[in-house]
Design a protein around this motif. Structure first.
Motif, PDB file in Angstrom:
ATOM      1  N   THR A 128      17.087  18.434 -16.927  1.00  0.00           N
ATOM      2  CA  THR A 128      16.403  17.551 -17.877  1.00  0.00           C
ATOM      3  C   THR A 128      15.709  18.378 -18.954  1.00  0.00           C
ATOM      4  N   ILE A 129      15.031  19.448 -18.542  1.00  0.00           N
ATOM      5  CA  ILE A 129      14.350  20.317 -19.507  1.00  0.00           C
ATOM      6  C   ILE A 129      15.361  20.979 -20.429  1.00  0.00           C
ATOM      7  N   ARG A 130      16.453  21.488 -19.860  1.00  0.00           N
ATOM      8  CA  ARG A 130      17.497  22.127 -20.669  1.00  0.00           C
ATOM      9  C   ARG A 130      18.066  21.161 -21.693  1.00  0.00           C
ATOM     10  N   ASP A 131      18.402  19.959 -21.248  1.00  0.00           N
ATOM     11  CA  ASP A 131      18.991  18.976 -22.161  1.00  0.00           C
ATOM     12  C   ASP A 131      17.988  18.514 -23.219  1.00  0.00           C
ATOM     13  N   PHE A 132      16.716  18.359 -22.839  1.00  0.00           N
ATOM     14  CA  PHE A 132      15.694  17.967 -23.807  1.00  0.00           C
ATOM     15  C   PHE A 132      15.485  19.065 -24.840  1.00  0.00           C
ATOM     16  N   GLU A 133      15.305  20.306 -24.384  1.00  0.00           N
ATOM     17  CA  GLU A 133      15.092  21.409 -25.326  1.00  0.00           C
ATOM     18  C   GLU A 133      16.292  21.628 -26.235  1.00  0.00           C
ATOM     19  N   GLY A 134      17.468  21.321 -25.752  1.00  0.00           N
ATOM     20  CA  GLY A 134      18.681  21.458 -26.553  1.00  0.00           C
ATOM     21  C   GLY A 134      18.986  20.227 -27.388  1.00  0.00           C
ATOM     22  N   SER A 135      18.052  19.279 -27.406  1.00  0.00           N
ATOM     23  CA  SER A 135      18.184  18.025 -28.160  1.00  0.00           C
ATOM     24  C   SER A 135      19.420  17.231 -27.761  1.00  0.00           C
ATOM     25  N   ARG A 136      19.818  17.345 -26.505  1.00  0.00           N
ATOM     26  CA  ARG A 136      20.970  16.582 -26.026  1.00  0.00           C
ATOM     27  C   ARG A 136      20.574  15.169 -25.601  1.00  0.00           C
ATOM     28  N   HIS A 137      19.297  14.986 -25.215  1.00  0.00           N
ATOM     29  CA  HIS A 137      18.802  13.636 -24.954  1.00  0.00           C
ATOM     30  C   HIS A 137      17.281  13.621 -24.981  1.00  0.00           C
ATOM     31  N   ASP A 138      16.726  12.432 -25.195  1.00  0.00           N
ATOM     32  CA  ASP A 138      15.281  12.244 -25.177  1.00  0.00           C
ATOM     33  C   ASP A 138      14.809  12.141 -23.737  1.00  0.00           C
ATOM     34  N   ILE A 139      13.498  12.238 -23.555  1.00  0.00           N
ATOM     35  CA  ILE A 139      12.925  12.057 -22.222  1.00  0.00           C
ATOM     36  C   ILE A 139      11.952  10.886 -22.256  1.00  0.00           C
ATOM     37  N   HIS A 140      11.699  10.317 -21.098  1.00  0.00           N
ATOM     38  CA  HIS A 140      10.751   9.213 -20.978  1.00  0.00           C
ATOM     39  C   HIS A 140       9.332   9.733 -21.196  1.00  0.00           C
ATOM     40  N   ARG A 141       8.448   8.838 -21.587  1.00  0.00           N
ATOM     41  CA  ARG A 141       7.044   9.210 -21.808  1.00  0.00           C
ATOM     42  C   ARG A 141       6.429   9.828 -20.559  1.00  0.00           C
ATOM     43  N   ALA A 142       6.733   9.285 -19.391  1.00  0.00           N
ATOM     44  CA  ALA A 142       6.169   9.814 -18.142  1.00  0.00           C
ATOM     45  C   ALA A 142       6.637  11.248 -17.899  1.00  0.00           C
ATOM     46  N   THR A 143       7.878  11.527 -18.221  1.00  0.00           N
ATOM     47  CA  THR A 143       8.408  12.882 -18.057  1.00  0.00           C
ATOM     48  C   THR A 143       7.745  13.830 -19.044  1.00  0.00           C
ATOM     49  N   ALA A 144       7.583  13.392 -20.284  1.00  0.00           N
ATOM     50  CA  ALA A 144       6.902  14.211 -21.288  1.00  0.00           C
ATOM     51  C   ALA A 144       5.475  14.498 -20.845  1.00  0.00           C
ATOM     52  N   ALA A 145       4.819  13.504 -20.256  1.00  0.00           N
ATOM     53  CA  ALA A 145       3.443  13.685 -19.786  1.00  0.00           C
ATOM     54  C   ALA A 145       3.386  14.706 -18.654  1.00  0.00           C
ATOM     55  N   GLN A 146       4.357  14.679 -17.746  1.00  0.00           N
ATOM     56  CA  GLN A 146       4.401  15.663 -16.657  1.00  0.00           C
ATOM     57  C   GLN A 146       4.560  17.078 -17.208  1.00  0.00           C
ATOM     58  N   ILE A 147       5.453  17.232 -18.172  1.00  0.00           N
ATOM     59  CA  ILE A 147       5.693  18.547 -18.769  1.00  0.00           C
ATOM     60  C   ILE A 147       4.452  19.016 -19.511  1.00  0.00           C
ATOM     61  N   ARG A 148       3.884  18.134 -20.295  1.00  0.00           N
ATOM     62  CA  ARG A 148       2.692  18.504 -21.062  1.00  0.00           C
ATOM     63  C   ARG A 148       1.532  18.872 -20.139  1.00  0.00           C
ATOM     64  N   HIS A 149       1.352  18.139 -19.075  1.00  0.00           N
ATOM     65  CA  HIS A 149       0.288  18.435 -18.117  1.00  0.00           C
ATOM     66  C   HIS A 149       0.484  19.823 -17.498  1.00  0.00           C
ATOM     67  N   ALA A 150       1.723  20.165 -17.174  1.00  0.00           N
ATOM     68  CA  ALA A 150       2.004  21.497 -16.624  1.00  0.00           C
ATOM     69  C   ALA A 150       1.630  22.585 -17.629  1.00  0.00           C
ATOM     70  N   PHE A 151       1.984  22.379 -18.891  1.00  0.00           N
ATOM     71  CA  PHE A 151       1.616  23.345 -19.927  1.00  0.00           C
ATOM     72  C   PHE A 151       0.098  23.462 -20.058  1.00  0.00           C
ATOM     73  N   GLU A 152      -0.579  22.328 -20.081  1.00  0.00           N
ATOM     74  CA  GLU A 152      -2.034  22.353 -20.224  1.00  0.00           C
ATOM     75  C   GLU A 152      -2.688  23.050 -19.031  1.00  0.00           C
TER      76      GLU A 152
END
Length: 90
Positions: A39-63
């Motif tokens: 999912t991260i690979r495909d999102f970073e490669g602009s192959r597909h969007d991610i759901h808001r909940a998934t974006a929140a999980q990723i952002r929380h990990a970064f924070e």
């Protein structure tokens, strides 16, 4: 712009930039965010969007890793490191 709306924004470029700041591989981000590496690979490669909940999980990990998301007027959202989390340059 409402801060809660701004908190939910995560673009592929911001994801790559934030990973670079903390020096994480896609696999490390996947483990820390509990999101699949594909999912991260495909999102970073602009192959597909991610759901808001998934974006929140990723952002929380970064924070949790010390990344700060900042809204730069006229430019949009950017990333930097929390000074307390930044590596010692010496």
């Amino acid at each position: 712009m409402d801060q809660d709306v701004g908190r939910m924004i995560l673009t592929p470029a911001l994801c790559r930039a934030a990973r670079g700041l903390v020096d994480w591989t896609q696999s490390e981000l996947a483990e820390r965010s509990q999101v699949s590496r594909s999912t991260i690979r495909d999102f970073e490669g602009s192959r597909h969007d991610i759901h808001r909940a998934t974006a929140a999980q990723i952002r929380h990990a970064f924070e949790d890793g010390g990344v700060v998301f900042v809204n730069m007027e006229g430019y949009g959202l950017g990333v930097c490191m929390d000074s307390a989390s930044a590596p010692d340059p010496s």
